[in-house]
Design an enzyme around this catalytic site. Structure first.
Site, PDB file in Angstrom:
ATOM      1  N   ARG A  85      26.837  31.110  39.964  1.00  0.00           N
ATOM      2  CA  ARG A  85      25.387  31.267  40.112  1.00  0.00           C
ATOM      3  C   ARG A  85      24.651  29.933  39.962  1.00  0.00           C
ATOM      4  O   ARG A  85      23.712  29.649  40.703  1.00  0.00           O
ATOM      5  CB  ARG A  85      24.858  32.294  39.118  1.00  0.00           C
ATOM      6  CG  ARG A  85      23.411  32.680  39.388  1.00  0.00           C
ATOM      7  CD  ARG A  85      22.985  33.883  38.576  1.00  0.00           C
ATOM      8  NE  ARG A  85      22.954  33.587  37.157  1.00  0.00           N
ATOM      9  CZ  ARG A  85      22.739  34.509  36.209  1.00  0.00           C
ATOM     10  NH1 ARG A  85      22.539  35.777  36.544  1.00  0.00           N
ATOM     11  NH2 ARG A  85      22.717  34.181  34.942  1.00  0.00           N
ATOM     12  N   LYS A 188      18.169  30.711  39.333  1.00  0.00           N
ATOM     13  CA  LYS A 188      17.793  30.586  37.929  1.00  0.00           C
ATOM     14  C   LYS A 188      17.265  29.165  37.707  1.00  0.00           C
ATOM     15  O   LYS A 188      17.993  28.291  37.238  1.00  0.00           O
ATOM     16  CB  LYS A 188      19.002  30.894  37.035  1.00  0.00           C
ATOM     17  CG  LYS A 188      18.600  31.466  35.691  1.00  0.00           C
ATOM     18  CD  LYS A 188      19.748  32.119  34.970  1.00  0.00           C
ATOM     19  CE  LYS A 188      19.332  32.588  33.613  1.00  0.00           C
ATOM     20  NZ  LYS A 188      18.563  33.844  33.632  1.00  0.00           N
ATOM     21  N   GLU A 224      11.425  42.812  39.496  1.00  0.00           N
ATOM     22  CA  GLU A 224      12.111  42.776  38.204  1.00  0.00           C
ATOM     23  C   GLU A 224      11.129  42.468  37.090  1.00  0.00           C
ATOM     24  O   GLU A 224       9.966  42.156  37.346  1.00  0.00           O
ATOM     25  CB  GLU A 224      13.274  41.787  38.215  1.00  0.00           C
ATOM     26  CG  GLU A 224      12.884  40.326  38.378  1.00  0.00           C
ATOM     27  CD  GLU A 224      14.083  39.367  38.203  1.00  0.00           C
ATOM     28  OE1 GLU A 224      14.954  39.611  37.357  1.00  0.00           O
ATOM     29  OE2 GLU A 224      14.116  38.354  38.917  1.00  0.00           O
TER      30      GLU A 224
HETATM   31  C1  LIG Z   1      18.640  35.198  33.633  1.00  0.00           C
HETATM   32  C2  LIG Z   1      17.746  36.183  34.268  1.00  0.00           C
HETATM   33  C3  LIG Z   1      18.068  37.555  34.305  1.00  0.00           C
HETATM   34  C4  LIG Z   1      19.274  38.129  33.620  1.00  0.00           C
HETATM   35  O1  LIG Z   1      20.491  37.686  34.150  1.00  0.00           O
HETATM   36  P1  LIG Z   1      21.822  37.835  33.328  1.00  0.00           P
HETATM   37  O2  LIG Z   1      22.844  37.155  34.154  1.00  0.00           O
HETATM   38  O3  LIG Z   1      22.081  39.271  33.163  1.00  0.00           O
HETATM   39  O4  LIG Z   1      21.585  37.174  32.021  1.00  0.00           O
HETATM   40  C5  LIG Z   1      17.210  38.401  34.989  1.00  0.00           C
HETATM   41  N1  LIG Z   1      16.087  37.946  35.591  1.00  0.00           N
HETATM   42  C6  LIG Z   1      15.754  36.643  35.563  1.00  0.00           C
HETATM   43  C7  LIG Z   1      14.511  36.216  36.238  1.00  0.00           C
HETATM   44  C8  LIG Z   1      16.572  35.725  34.895  1.00  0.00           C
HETATM   45  O5  LIG Z   1      16.229  34.437  34.880  1.00  0.00           O
END
Ligand SMILES: *Cc1c(COP(=O)(O)O)cnc(C)c1O
Length: 343
Positions: A85, A188, A224
């Site tokens: 990722r 991310k 989300e």
């Molecule tokens: C990090 C993150 C998540 C959660 O991802 P995980 O891999 O489950 O920790 C969800 N939404 C956003 C915007 C994030 O930055």
């Protein structure tokens, strides 16, 4: 040396925050190559005043956890997924890729160096691992940086739900966006978090610990929560949004697998209309930090929709949470091969 400090840590009451540990690890990218891999005790870094990370937000990060298992192993949950990722994020914002071997070597070294900060089994706490890459060097015109630093810091974090779940009320935002449809919502990167501050703070001011974003184009579908994915349980279905502007959560992916394999639920990844929200039995906000936070109420303009039982917690979300955490602590078989052991 480290054991002196760690003996004073009240593992069960650690907040989800930053606690100093002994070491962080750093790598440098310059002239097409990665070098470094040394452990540092210093909590500060030297960055150019003209670094693109500072001016233009050229930066990406990850979040994952290490655990002491019931049978005395140190394991990290699905680091290969984080490695892939972060590289997807790097690719998008024109940063060099981090070879998987380098990512895993860094992880191993920094976790072992801070071994005494991995909370003991049974405390419910864990070691949060934060990999970070950013553009350094001098470049004031907009463009990719000439140099990069990749580092990993770790910090012990307390159990989110010591005395059982604490369900939260969430505010549905229809006049804030965190990511544009064809922007960086699926990466991310720090910029998304800056973009999430106005909406997040608006929610806090109104008394909501978390906010739910709708799709930025039509404001008709669920995207989300600010920092976690949306999951909804409806009968025997586990439903999570399909959208190009949400982050592909590793927790969500793992819970979906557990939903199918342990709970016999059917997983659906599809657009979720806001008009459908009333029909969910349970809703959860999912991510590495808390695994699942049950959402007891969604507030949307004048509407309030309630979920779960009278306390806002549902049976299936509870089961999903328990199964994933039991797997992480080595209490049940790691049948999907998700635990990466560190020696
Ligand atoms: C990090 C993150 C998540 C959660 O991802 P995980 O891999 O489950 O920790 C969800 N939404 C956003 C915007 C994030 O930055």
């Amino acid at each position: 040396m480290p054991s002196l400090d760690t003996k004073n840590i009240d593992w069960e009451n650690l907040p989800f925050g930053y606690v100093k540990t002994d070491f962080n690890i750093r790598y440098y990218y310059k002239d097409g190559k990665w070098t470094g891999g040394d452990l540092f005790t210093d909590e500060t870094i030297e960055v150019s005043i003209a670094a693109p990370a500072l001016h233009y937000g050229q930066q990406a990060f990850e979040g994952l956890k290490a655990f002491n298992t019931k049978d005395g192993r140190i394991v990290v949950f699905r680091p290969d997924e984080n490695s892939e990722r972060i590289n997807r994020s790097c690719e998008r914002i024109k940063m060099p890729l981090i070879p998987k071997e380098l990512f895993l070597e860094a992880l191993k070294k920094v976790v072992i160096a801070n071994k005494s900060y991995i909370p003991p089994y049974g405390t419910g706490a864990s070691l949060y691992i934060r990999p970070l890459i950013f553009g350094n060097g001098q470049k004031i015109g907009l463009g990719p940086a000439p140099e990069y630093i990749f580092m990993i810091l770790v910090t012990p974090v307390g159990p989110y739900y010591k005395g059982g779940f604490k369900p939260v009320k969430a505010l549905v935002l229809d006049h804030f966006d965190r990511a544009a449809p064809e922007g960086l919502g699926d990466c991310k990167v720090g910029g998304n978090y800056a973009a999430g501050l106005p909406g997040g703070e608006y929610g806090h001011e109104k008394g909501f610990p978390i906010v739910l974003y709708l799709d930025s184009k039509e404001k008709k579908y669920v995207d989300e929560f600010g920092t976690s994915n949306f999951i909804g349980i409806k009968g025997d279905k586990y439903i999570t949004p399909k959208s190009i502007s949400i982050l592909d959560s590793i927790t969500n992916k793992s819970l979906a697998k557990i939903a199918e394999e342990y709970l016999g639920l059917k997983v659906e990844r599809r657009p979720i209309s806001i008009d459908e929200l009333d029909s969910f039995d349970e809703i959860g906000a999912v991510g590495t930090a808390a695994v699942v936070t049950p959402v007891s109420e969604l507030h949307f303009n004048d509407r309030i929709v309630k979920f779960g039982d009278s306390t806002g917690v549902g049976e299936k979300i509870t089961k999903l949470y328990k199964t994933l955490t039991q797997l992480q602590y080595g209490e049940i078989e790691d049948k999907f091969g998700w635990l990466y052991e560190i020696k």
